[in-house]
Scaffold this motif. Structure first.
Motif, short mmCIF file in Angstrom:
data_model
loop_
_atom_site.label_atom_id
_atom_site.label_comp_id
_atom_site.label_asym_id
_atom_site.label_seq_id
_atom_site.Cartn_x
_atom_site.Cartn_y
_atom_site.Cartn_z
N ARG A 93 11.44 -10.76 9.42
CA ARG A 93 11.57 -9.35 9.83
C ARG A 93 10.45 -8.50 9.23
N ALA A 94 10.11 -8.74 7.98
CA ALA A 94 9.05 -7.96 7.34
C ALA A 94 7.71 -8.21 8.02
N LEU A 95 7.44 -9.46 8.37
CA LEU A 95 6.17 -9.77 9.04
C LEU A 95 6.06 -9.05 10.39
N VAL A 96 7.14 -9.09 11.15
CA VAL A 96 7.10 -8.46 12.47
C VAL A 96 6.98 -6.93 12.35
N ALA A 97 7.44 -6.39 11.22
CA ALA A 97 7.32 -4.94 11.01
C ALA A 97 5.91 -4.52 10.65
N GLY A 98 5.05 -5.49 10.33
CA GLY A 98 3.71 -5.15 9.86
C GLY A 98 2.67 -5.13 10.97
N ALA A 99 1.74 -4.21 10.87
CA ALA A 99 0.54 -4.16 11.71
C ALA A 99 0.86 -4.18 13.21
N SER A 100 0.01 -4.85 13.99
CA SER A 100 0.19 -4.96 15.44
C SER A 100 0.18 -6.44 15.81
N GLY A 101 0.55 -6.74 17.05
CA GLY A 101 0.55 -8.12 17.49
C GLY A 101 -0.81 -8.79 17.33
N GLN A 102 -1.87 -8.08 17.71
CA GLN A 102 -3.20 -8.66 17.59
C GLN A 102 -3.55 -8.96 16.15
N LEU A 103 -3.22 -8.04 15.26
CA LEU A 103 -3.54 -8.25 13.84
C LEU A 103 -2.72 -9.39 13.26
N ARG A 104 -1.45 -9.48 13.64
CA ARG A 104 -0.60 -10.55 13.11
C ARG A 104 -1.10 -11.93 13.59
N ALA A 156 -4.65 7.30 -13.40
CA ALA A 156 -5.89 6.84 -12.76
C ALA A 156 -5.71 6.58 -11.27
N CYS A 157 -4.47 6.28 -10.82
CA CYS A 157 -4.27 5.88 -9.43
C CYS A 157 -2.78 5.95 -9.08
N ILE A 158 -2.50 6.52 -7.91
CA ILE A 158 -1.12 6.59 -7.43
C ILE A 158 -0.99 5.92 -6.05
N ALA A 159 -1.85 4.94 -5.80
CA ALA A 159 -1.83 4.26 -4.50
C ALA A 159 -0.63 3.33 -4.38
N THR A 160 -0.29 3.01 -3.14
CA THR A 160 0.74 2.01 -2.87
C THR A 160 0.10 0.73 -2.33
N HIS A 161 0.83 -0.37 -2.47
CA HIS A 161 0.40 -1.61 -1.82
C HIS A 161 0.92 -1.58 -0.39
N PRO A 162 0.09 -1.94 0.59
CA PRO A 162 0.48 -1.74 1.98
C PRO A 162 1.29 -2.87 2.62
N SER A 163 1.43 -4.02 1.95
CA SER A 163 2.01 -5.19 2.62
C SER A 163 3.53 -5.07 2.79
N ASP A 164 4.00 -5.42 3.99
CA ASP A 164 5.45 -5.62 4.19
C ASP A 164 5.84 -7.03 3.75
N ALA A 240 4.37 1.55 5.63
CA ALA A 240 5.68 2.04 5.22
C ALA A 240 5.57 3.34 4.42
N ILE A 241 6.44 4.28 4.74
CA ILE A 241 6.67 5.40 3.82
C ILE A 241 7.59 4.88 2.71
N VAL A 242 8.65 4.23 3.14
CA VAL A 242 9.56 3.49 2.26
C VAL A 242 10.03 2.29 3.05
N SER A 243 10.13 1.13 2.40
CA SER A 243 10.77 -0.01 3.06
C SER A 243 11.73 -0.67 2.07
N VAL A 244 12.72 -1.35 2.64
CA VAL A 244 13.71 -2.06 1.83
C VAL A 244 13.82 -3.49 2.34
N ALA A 245 13.60 -4.45 1.46
CA ALA A 245 13.90 -5.86 1.74
C ALA A 245 15.16 -6.21 0.98
N ALA A 246 16.16 -6.70 1.69
CA ALA A 246 17.45 -6.94 1.03
C ALA A 246 18.02 -8.29 1.43
N ILE A 247 18.62 -8.94 0.45
CA ILE A 247 19.39 -10.17 0.68
C ILE A 247 20.77 -9.89 0.09
N ILE A 248 21.76 -9.77 0.94
CA ILE A 248 23.08 -9.32 0.48
C ILE A 248 24.12 -10.38 0.80
#
Ligand code: SF4
Length: 316
Positions: A93-104, A156-164, A240-248
């Protein structure tokens, strides 16, 4: 684009040796981030070592019931793999949420882990950025910071990591396998792979110079309901602005990792003991010590609500 030389790697260790031997050399795999950065002259490699011909494109079962994912497995192929869809749904699910079809279709497993931040000031060579030019300053502090980090950041930096994908791998307790030029290999837990910015935000990972990722291994499946929920400004091709990966699990216990909130996939294992008490208690532990800017304070309640939505979905 600045001139550079090019070679095709013959083996993983030879590729690692070739990059380690030449200052400014880089590995080339899918190229979906590196080539953009080269066109903007944010990355100016002197030499590219193309690893696409290496036999690192398989997904194989491990002896203990897990999966080993070759570094060159494309994101689209990994998301569609029947074993991943069945046993590691949060990753698919996280992979499909990332980027576009061409990029994936082009982006690789290793490259996804190594992609650079999408902080707009990192891409604007007219603006100071400690990640691009160490010591030059951080334009996001006091600037546009709506999409930036709320936990684990520094002055020094407030960047986020972009990967889903990396957020799901953090929830799954994946490990990253590497090789160096002398043939030495090592296994890095995903929790230790990416770094917080501290005062060296130009260093994203704990890889050594020339160290090549060869695979990512998933432990044996843990079951449960596996979900990935990504809040973003538009329905596709947005970070992502915010994302949640969960295993419940059925008894309400589980694991949670957040994306879009820090310089690395964000997981606080101690907070997961609060899962039976609900999202508010978990979020309080996950985001303890959060230091949002005036523009992104909304991410704190957004993370809690996104987590609540995911936990409710898992129960339904
Ligand atoms: Fe550069 Fe990081 Fe500041 Fe963005 S947040 S401008 S990447 S130092």
């Amino acid at each position: 684009m600045k001139p550079f030389s090019y070679e095709r790697a013959l083996s993983p260790a030879q590729a690692a040796a070739a990059v380690a031997a030449r200052p400014g050399a880089r590995f080339l795999a899918g190229g979906t981030n590196l080539l953009d950065l080269m066109k903007l002259q944010i990355e100016t490699p002197t030499h590219l070592v193309d690893v696409n011909g290496l036999a690192l494109d398989k997904i194989e079962a491990t002896a203990d019931g897990g999966l080993r994912i070759g570094a060159l497995v494309r994101n689209a192929d990994l998301a569609a793999d029947a074993r991943v869809r069945r046993d590691y749904g949060v990753l698919s699910r996280a992979l499909v949420a990332g980027a576009s079809g061409q990029l994936r279709n082009m982006a690789t497993t290793a490259g996804n882990l190594l992609q650079r931040t999408r902080c707009p000031y990192f891409y604007d060579t007219n603006m100071p950025c400690n990640k691009r030019v160490p010591g030059s300053g951080c334009s996001a502090l006091g600037g546009f910071s709506r999409l930036h980090a709320i936990v684990g950041s520094s002055e020094a930096c407030i960047a986020t990591h972009p990967s889903d994908m990396a957020v799901a791998l953090r929830a799954l307790d994946a490990t990253v396998e590497t090789v160096r030029g002398d043939g030495a290999t090592r296994v890095i837990p995903i929790a230790d792979f990416h770094r917080l910015p501290g005062n060296t935000p130009h260093i994203d990972t704990n890889l050594h110079a020339g160290e090549l990722i060869t695979s990512v291994t998933l432990p044996r499946p843990v079951g449960g309901t596996q979900l990935y929920h990504k809040v973003r400004d538009r329905a596709s091709y947005a970070f992502a602005i915010v994302s949640v990966a969960a295993i419940i699990q059925r008894d309400g216990t589980g694991r949670v990792a957040l994306g879009g909130v820090s310089h690395k996939p964000w997981r606080v294992e101690a907070a997961e003991s609060e899962m039976p008490r609900g999202a508010r208690a978990v979020a309080a532990g996950l985001l303890a010590g959060a230091q949002p800017t005036h523009e992104n304070a909304f991410k704190v309640p957004l993370a809690e609500r996104t987590l609540a939505a995911v936990m409710n979905q898992a129960r339904s």
